[in-house]
Design a protein around this motif. Sequence first.
Motif, PDB file in Angstrom:
ATOM      1  N   SER A  50     -12.039 -27.433  13.694  1.00  0.00           N
ATOM      2  CA  SER A  50     -13.227 -28.781  13.915  1.00  0.00           C
ATOM      3  C   SER A  50     -13.501 -28.811  12.708  1.00  0.00           C
ATOM      4  O   SER A  50     -13.857 -30.462  12.506  1.00  0.00           O
ATOM      5  CB  SER A  50     -13.623 -28.677  15.233  1.00  0.00           C
ATOM      6  OG  SER A  50     -14.875 -27.424  14.301  1.00  0.00           O
ATOM      7  N   ALA A  51     -14.238 -28.372  11.897  1.00  0.00           N
ATOM      8  CA  ALA A  51     -15.630 -28.366  11.005  1.00  0.00           C
ATOM      9  C   ALA A  51     -14.239 -28.898   9.756  1.00  0.00           C
ATOM     10  O   ALA A  51     -14.414 -29.609   8.924  1.00  0.00           O
ATOM     11  CB  ALA A  51     -15.693 -27.170  10.003  1.00  0.00           C
ATOM     12  N   LEU A  54     -13.458 -32.358  10.383  1.00  0.00           N
ATOM     13  CA  LEU A  54     -14.929 -33.311  10.702  1.00  0.00           C
ATOM     14  C   LEU A  54     -14.787 -33.552   9.332  1.00  0.00           C
ATOM     15  O   LEU A  54     -15.016 -34.812   8.735  1.00  0.00           O
ATOM     16  CB  LEU A  54     -15.836 -32.833  10.564  1.00  0.00           C
ATOM     17  CG  LEU A  54     -17.322 -33.201  11.317  1.00  0.00           C
ATOM     18  CD1 LEU A  54     -17.293 -34.689  12.423  1.00  0.00           C
ATOM     19  CD2 LEU A  54     -18.273 -32.326  11.166  1.00  0.00           C
ATOM     20  N   CYS A  55     -15.045 -32.531   7.691  1.00  0.00           N
ATOM     21  CA  CYS A  55     -15.169 -33.262   6.760  1.00  0.00           C
ATOM     22  C   CYS A  55     -14.244 -33.660   6.292  1.00  0.00           C
ATOM     23  O   CYS A  55     -14.547 -35.171   5.419  1.00  0.00           O
ATOM     24  CB  CYS A  55     -14.982 -31.882   6.356  1.00  0.00           C
ATOM     25  SG  CYS A  55     -16.342 -31.020   5.951  1.00  0.00           S
ATOM     26  N   LEU A  58     -14.927 -37.357   7.476  1.00  0.00           N
ATOM     27  CA  LEU A  58     -16.077 -38.077   6.788  1.00  0.00           C
ATOM     28  C   LEU A  58     -15.929 -38.047   5.470  1.00  0.00           C
ATOM     29  O   LEU A  58     -16.329 -39.158   5.058  1.00  0.00           O
ATOM     30  CB  LEU A  58     -17.003 -36.795   6.779  1.00  0.00           C
ATOM     31  CG  LEU A  58     -17.816 -36.477   7.229  1.00  0.00           C
ATOM     32  CD1 LEU A  58     -19.017 -35.585   7.881  1.00  0.00           C
ATOM     33  CD2 LEU A  58     -18.963 -37.799   8.631  1.00  0.00           C
TER      34      LEU A  58
END
Length: 144
Positions: A50-51, A54-55, A58
Amino acid sequence: MAYVPVPKDLTRIKTKVMFNLTKRQLICFGSGALIGVPLFFLLKGPVGTSAAALCMVLVMLPFFLLAMYEKNGQPLEKIVGNIVKVCFVRPRQRPYRTNNFYAVLARQDRLDKEVYRIVSPKKKALPRREKADRGRHRKGEPNR
């Protein structure tokens, strides 16, 4: 009979290349995918799925904005360039200056007179004392 709406302003119509996307959109989406997908796979192990997702989102977001955002017929990079010029490059206060046509004419007239004075033949002026004396005093004697 089927009717097809035709826009009145034909300058806003852009040529679609593939998948109903323009060449600009394909380039921006492709470059975003070339950077975002490898980043996702590099970060998936150390920080989690999930991180990493997200990165990836972005990092890819600026490319999507460059591809899709347009205001008043200008793409995002032109809008950002104008904002940078206004805020950082140009001075804050710009004095109001006009091109006064009559001042230009007066300056040109003054320059023309100066040039004429320099170029025109000069008359030989007599010395001031001889002109003012008119023969009343003898040369060489002091005035009394």
